[in-house]
Design an enzyme around this catalytic site. Structure first.
Site, short mmCIF file in Angstrom:
data_model
loop_
_atom_site.label_atom_id
_atom_site.label_comp_id
_atom_site.label_asym_id
_atom_site.label_seq_id
_atom_site.Cartn_x
_atom_site.Cartn_y
_atom_site.Cartn_z
N SER A 1 52.17 48.73 77.08
CA SER A 1 51.67 49.90 77.82
C SER A 1 50.17 50.02 77.65
O SER A 1 49.60 49.60 76.62
CB SER A 1 52.34 51.14 77.26
OG SER A 1 51.65 52.31 77.64
N TYR B 1 53.35 56.18 69.93
CA TYR B 1 53.91 55.27 70.94
C TYR B 1 52.96 54.09 71.16
O TYR B 1 53.38 52.93 71.11
CB TYR B 1 54.12 56.05 72.24
CG TYR B 1 54.57 55.23 73.42
CD1 TYR B 1 55.91 54.88 73.57
CD2 TYR B 1 53.67 54.84 74.41
CE1 TYR B 1 56.33 54.16 74.67
CE2 TYR B 1 54.08 54.11 75.51
CZ TYR B 1 55.41 53.77 75.64
OH TYR B 1 55.82 53.05 76.73
N LYS C 1 53.63 50.07 70.32
CA LYS C 1 53.48 49.02 71.33
C LYS C 1 52.43 47.99 70.88
O LYS C 1 52.63 46.78 71.04
CB LYS C 1 53.09 49.62 72.68
CG LYS C 1 54.20 50.41 73.36
CD LYS C 1 55.33 49.50 73.84
CE LYS C 1 56.35 50.23 74.70
NZ LYS C 1 57.50 49.35 75.06
#
Lengths: 323, 323
Positions: A125, A149, A153
């Site tokens: 992402s 998050y 990633k």
């Protein structure tokens, strides 16, 4: 060719599945078997000639990954993750699923034996990047995320590169732009409003805009995202060395630009359904997100969006969702 | 103030311990207690007024970290790692110690409760960077390591930043240059020859040079490394936001430049003890390592080497080791 899709019940997973089954092949190879995995049982599209198996298992359970690769799929799409808002709200769950789950998968492949070395396409992402940013983020800008998050990633990207360098699998990480317009109901992603302000008005419903209209962001349609995944799966990976994690192309658009596109496509009536309601928590998260990129490495490798304007993104949404 | 040094039996750990006990304080605060940890029992320097406790425990054992922080040290130096050559040779051991061990420590702090939030100084490495490089690596260059060791350090940096952002501890990661001249016997680091070609000739012994004389690298003395650690431990961390991992200053010197410095300091006789014996494995690892930096963020925060030339580095080695 046998294909495994981990996280197949999500929006991208369902669209990828539909595309693979419609195409019947991936690159030059015929597809014989597809395993669809998610924590909830994915729906198996009916009436296809390709064998489709569905499994509901928790990837954060150490034994899951070994069961998923038991059939030695040559291509694995790893799409499973909990989204940014949830990973920020639940620290432990985020690390358990987004980091540990991925590591279990990588370790299951490493210890599988028998020369097993699949192509592994991982959806990363743009949240791996954190402010402050240059005007456009280049391919060698550092991954200094400002969310858990994004951290998870970025860690998975590092693992993917090292496991690939070691020859354990043939990995490629693709950093997806924010996918617009997401169909269906809002999810817990902090980026949800980017789709909501288009989707809800087109459906005659009010949408909340929690940030300013000058907020710039990096968008791609679900159709482009599926295209990226297929291109990554079929790419000659010798062209990737030594950089296996790539920022995908997208459109840099402001919220104001999105609203203008909505006006052109659906008129004043639709735009009036957008209600500004500043949310400092969402604004703080989004302020740390990247806005614009120069994804040179990916475009040189043939990755391309199917849309050229945000108007196209809205039209693709209406076409693909029959709205 | 209570201090915990994890990995205290290593070269930097021993020098840091000696310095802390000699100073009796860290920044403006008096030191009351020091815990020295390593997998082998660290030696407790004798005759000091500060309470010194030694423990031999495996950090890759999940219960170790909780025991190490039981006394709630306000400052933790986390120096423990297996070195690059060993992490490359033993994939599982590298991840177990360099990644899992660090994560156990971070998790032990997170779950300690009672508002415990120590300063945590983590020694990262310039091995987090991988070729191709710009002429000088800036502070926002991406961490794309080409070794498992570099991967593990880069992952720990990401975790450190996220745990710090969450307020779990007050972390700072410092990317050490290659430390030259390392005293004692060679270790398994692929970078070992950078010290060996100075140390062995000064000791009247032959040294093997496995790479070309044009190989450029980034060096700092052990005395500078200890200075970086102390500066990091006492720094006002509000000045770090949002970037908590910093490349330390150093000297960019070629192997040829090192040899010239040895010639100036110890004469022709010493230089003649260097024997060229190209090693393609070492050369391949070193080729992926960075050579030169622009460590602007660290110097702006007051980090500085004590040496100005490689001649200084050799003199510091002789002074500190009594050679």
């Amino acid at each position: 060719m046998r294909i495994l899709i981990i996280g197949a019940a999500g929006m991208i997973g369902r669209k990828l599945t539909a595309r693979l089954l419609a195409d019947g092949r991936l690159g030059r190879r015929q597809i014989s078997h597809v395993t669809l995995h998610d924590t909830v049982m994915p729906q198996a599209p009916a009436g296809e000639t390709i064998a489709v198996e569905t499994v509901a298992l928790d990837l954060a359970e150490p034994s899951t990954a070994g069961r998923l690769i038991a059939g030695r799929p040559e291509t694995i799409f790893h799409l499973a993750a909990i989204v940014s808002g949830e990973a920020e709200a639940d620290f432990e769950k985020g690390y358990r699923i987004n980091l540990d789950g991925t590591r279990y998968l990588f370790e299951a492949i490493r210890t599988a034996g028998g020369g097993y070395r699949p192509r592994l396409v991982f959806t990363s992402s743009i949240a791996v990047f954190g402010a402050p940013f240059p005007e456009a983020i280049g391919d060698d800008f550092h991954t200094a995320p400002l969310t858990s998050y994004g951290t998870q990633k970025a860690i998975c990207e590092l693992l993917l590169a090292d496991y690939s360098r070691r020859g354990i699998f043939d990995g490629i990480g693709i950093r997806l732009p924010t996918i617009s317009v997401r169909p269906g109901r809002p999810n817990k992603a902090a980026s949800g409003f980017f789709s909501g302000i288009i989707r809800e008005p087109l459906n005659g419903e009010e949408a909340i805009l929690p940030v300013g209209e000058d907020t710039r962001h990096w968008h791609a349609s679900p159709r482009s995202a599926v295209g990226f995944l297929l291109h990554a799966a079929a790419l000659d990976s010798t062209r990737l060395e030594p950089r296996r994690n790539l920022t995908m192309p997208g459109l840099c658009v402001t919220v104001g630009g999105q609203i203008e596109a909505l006006h052109r496509v659906a008129g004043e009536e639709a735009v009036r359904l957008i209600r500004c309601e500043p949310d400092p928590i969402v604004a703080r998260i989004v302020a740390g997100w990247p806005q614009n990129f120069d994804p040179h490495a990916a475009t040189a490798l043939g990755f391309a969006t199917v849309e050229r304007t945000f108007d196209d993104i809205i039209r693709i949404y209406r076409e693909d969702e029959g709205i």
